[in-house]
Design an enzyme around this catalytic site. Structure first.
Site, PDB file in Angstrom:
ATOM      1  N   GLY A 127       5.357   6.309 -17.623  1.00  0.00           N
ATOM      2  CA  GLY A 127       4.549   7.028 -16.651  1.00  0.00           C
ATOM      3  C   GLY A 127       5.283   7.179 -15.342  1.00  0.00           C
ATOM      4  O   GLY A 127       6.205   6.416 -15.036  1.00  0.00           O
ATOM      5  N   SER A 130       6.257   5.982  -7.584  1.00  0.00           N
ATOM      6  CA  SER A 130       6.467   4.870  -8.508  1.00  0.00           C
ATOM      7  C   SER A 130       6.735   5.377  -9.920  1.00  0.00           C
ATOM      8  O   SER A 130       6.392   6.505 -10.268  1.00  0.00           O
ATOM      9  CB  SER A 130       5.245   3.938  -8.520  1.00  0.00           C
ATOM     10  N   ASP A 169      -9.777   4.951  -4.489  1.00  0.00           N
ATOM     11  CA  ASP A 169      -9.298   6.064  -5.323  1.00  0.00           C
ATOM     12  C   ASP A 169      -9.880   5.944  -6.748  1.00  0.00           C
ATOM     13  O   ASP A 169      -9.149   5.943  -7.730  1.00  0.00           O
ATOM     14  CB  ASP A 169      -7.770   6.075  -5.366  1.00  0.00           C
TER      15      ASP A 169
END
Length: 377
Positions: free
Chosen positions: A95, A100, A211
C-alpha cells in the site's frame, strides 16, 4: 544570632526536602510512563500533539499511559526492519499514501505485520511522533494493534501493525466484489462505533480520530472491523484548530466525511467523529461513496430527502447490490441513527456511547446473527 542560624538551617533543610521530593516524583514519572529517551521522544517538545492551536475539544487534560500498554509494544532497530523487508524492497509493498508506504513483513515469531514507513520532513516527523504517541495508548479489539515502531532515523519512521488480511471496508463496498451482506454491514457499523466509543470515553486522555472513513476500516480474516490510521488523531482537552481557510492548518478528514461545523469554525471535537461515523453508516446502507467526485456531490446531500423521512424512504436507498436481501426495519433505524449523527448542530448529535446503544437495540438481529456465525453456532 542563634535564631538567625536556626532559620538558615531550617531553610536549607526545606530546600533539600523539596529537591528530594521532586527527584522522587521524576523517578516515579519515568517508571510510570516508561518514556524512551531517544528518537521521537528525545525532547519534550516532540510530545506536543501538533501546534498549540491544534488540540482537541471536550476531553480531559491527562497524559497517562498504563505500563501494560507501553510494555506490549516493541522498539525495532532499523537493520532488523531492513532484514524483514529485504531493505524495503518494492516487492514487499502492499500500500502507498501521500507520505507513507506500507510493506508486508514476517516477524521472527512467524506472524505477519504491516510496516508503515513514514517519509520524513520536519512536519511529517511530528505527524509520525503524534501517531505513535496516540497508538501507544490504545488497546481495543476493533482498533488495529500496534506491534512495534522504529524511530532510529530522523528522515524515516516505521510503525509495525498487525496484518489485517481482508483489506478495507471501502474496497469491500466499492471494489466490484461480491456484495457485503446486510447483517455484516450492521455488525461492522456496531464494531466501529464501539471503537470510537472507546476512544471518546474510555481512553485517558480521550482521543478524537479525525479521519473516520471506509478506507480506514480494515476487515480481518473473520470479517471483523479494525479502525486504523491515527495520523489525524488529536488527544487532550482544549479548544480549536485553525480553520483550514487560514492556511495555518492542514485539512483534517476526507471529502464527504468532513464535519461542516469544522469547516465553518475550525473546531474539532468528538462530535466531528460522530458526523463522520454517520456518513460511514449511510455508506454501509446505500453502498454509495461518501463523495461522488464526478458529480462533486456529497452522500449526505444526495440522501437529504431520505434523511428527513427515514421511516418512509429508507428502503429505496438501500444498496441495490444486496438484491433486496436486507432487514427493512433495521434499514429505517440505521438511516435514522445516521440522520442524528450528521445533524448540523454538533451539540444535538448523539455521543458514540448513545450510537452504540442504539445500534445494539435497533439492529440486534443482524449483530446477533453475525456473532452466532463467528462463534460457529
Amino acid at each position: 544570632m542563634h535564631l538567625a542560624a536556626c532559620a538558615i538551617s531550617l531553610a536549607v533543610v526545606a530546600v533539600v526536602v523539596s529537591v528530594a521530593v521532586a527527584s522522587f516524583a521524576c523517578f516515579r514519572m519515568f517508571r510510570r510512563y516508561r518514556i524512551p529517551l531517544c528518537g521521537c521522544f528525545r525532547n519534550r517538545d516532540d510530545l506536543e500533539l501538533g501546534p498549540v492551536d491544534a488540540r482537541v475539544a471536550d476531553g480531559p487534560e491527562n497524559d497517562d499511559k498504563t505500563s501494560e500498554e507501553a510494555s506490549a509494544v516493541r522498539r525495532f532497530g532499523w537493520p532488523e526492519l531492513e532484514l524483514l523487508t529485504g531493505k524495503f524492497a518494492a516487492a514487499a509493498v502492499v500500500g502507498e499514501g501521500g507520505s507513507s508506504t506500507v510493506y508486508l513483513a514476517r516477524l521472527p515469531d512467524s506472524s505477519l505485520a504491516a510496516l508503515k514507513l513514514h517519509r520524513q520532513s520536519e512536519r511529517l516527523h511530528r505527524a509520525f511522533c503524534q501517531e505513535l504517541d496516540v497508538l501507544l495508548r490504545l488497546r481495543h479489539p476493533h482498533i488495529v494493534r500496534l506491534l512495534g515502531y522504529c524511530d532510529d532515523r530522523e528522515e524515516e519512521g516505521v510503525l509495525a501493525f498487525e496484518f489485517v488480511s481482508n483489506g478495507s471496508l471501502h474496497d469491500k463496498l466499492h471494489g466490484g466484489e461480491e456484495a457485503l451482506p446486510w447483517a455484516r454491514r450492521m455488525a461492522v457499523a456496531h464494531q466501529v462505533a464501539q471503537a470510537l466509543q472507546y476512544l471518546h470515553e474510555d481512553c485517558d486522555p480521550q482521543v478524537v480520530h479525525g479521519d473516520v472513513k471506509a478506507a480506514n476500516v480494515l476487515l480481518d480474516g473473520a470479517m471483523e472491523a479494525k479502525l486504523c490510521d491515527f495520523g489525524s488523531a488529536r488527544v487532550g482537552f482544549s479548544a480549536a484548530v485553525a480553520p483550514p481557510r487560514s492556511g495555518r492548518a492542514i485539512m483534517m478528514g476526507s471529502p464527504g466525511y468532513i464535519d461542516p461545523h469544522y469547516l465553518r469554525s475550525g473546531m474539532i471535537s468528538k462530535k466531528s467523529d460522530v458526523y463522520s461515523f454517520g456518513v460511514l453508516l449511510l455508506e454501509l446502507v446505500t453502498g454509495a461513496e461518501a463523495f461522488d467526485a464526478g458529480r462533486e456531490l456529497r452522500l449526505t446531500a444526495a440522501m437529504g430527502p431520505v434523511l428527513k423521512d427515514p421511516q418512509g424512504r429508507a428502503a429505496e436507498a438501500v444498496d441495490a447490490k444486496l438484491g433486496g436481501e436486507f432487514d427493512s426495519g433495521e434499514a429505517k433505524e440505521a438511516v435514522a441513527i445516521a440522520a442524528m449523527c450528521v445533524g448540523d448542530n454538533p451539540s444535538l448529535r448523539p455521543s458514540m456511547a448513545e450510537v452504540v446503544r442504539l445500534l445494539r437495540e435497533k439492529t440486534s438481529s443482524s449483530i446477533a446473527a453475525v456473532a452466532s456465525k463467528s462463534d460457529g453456532k
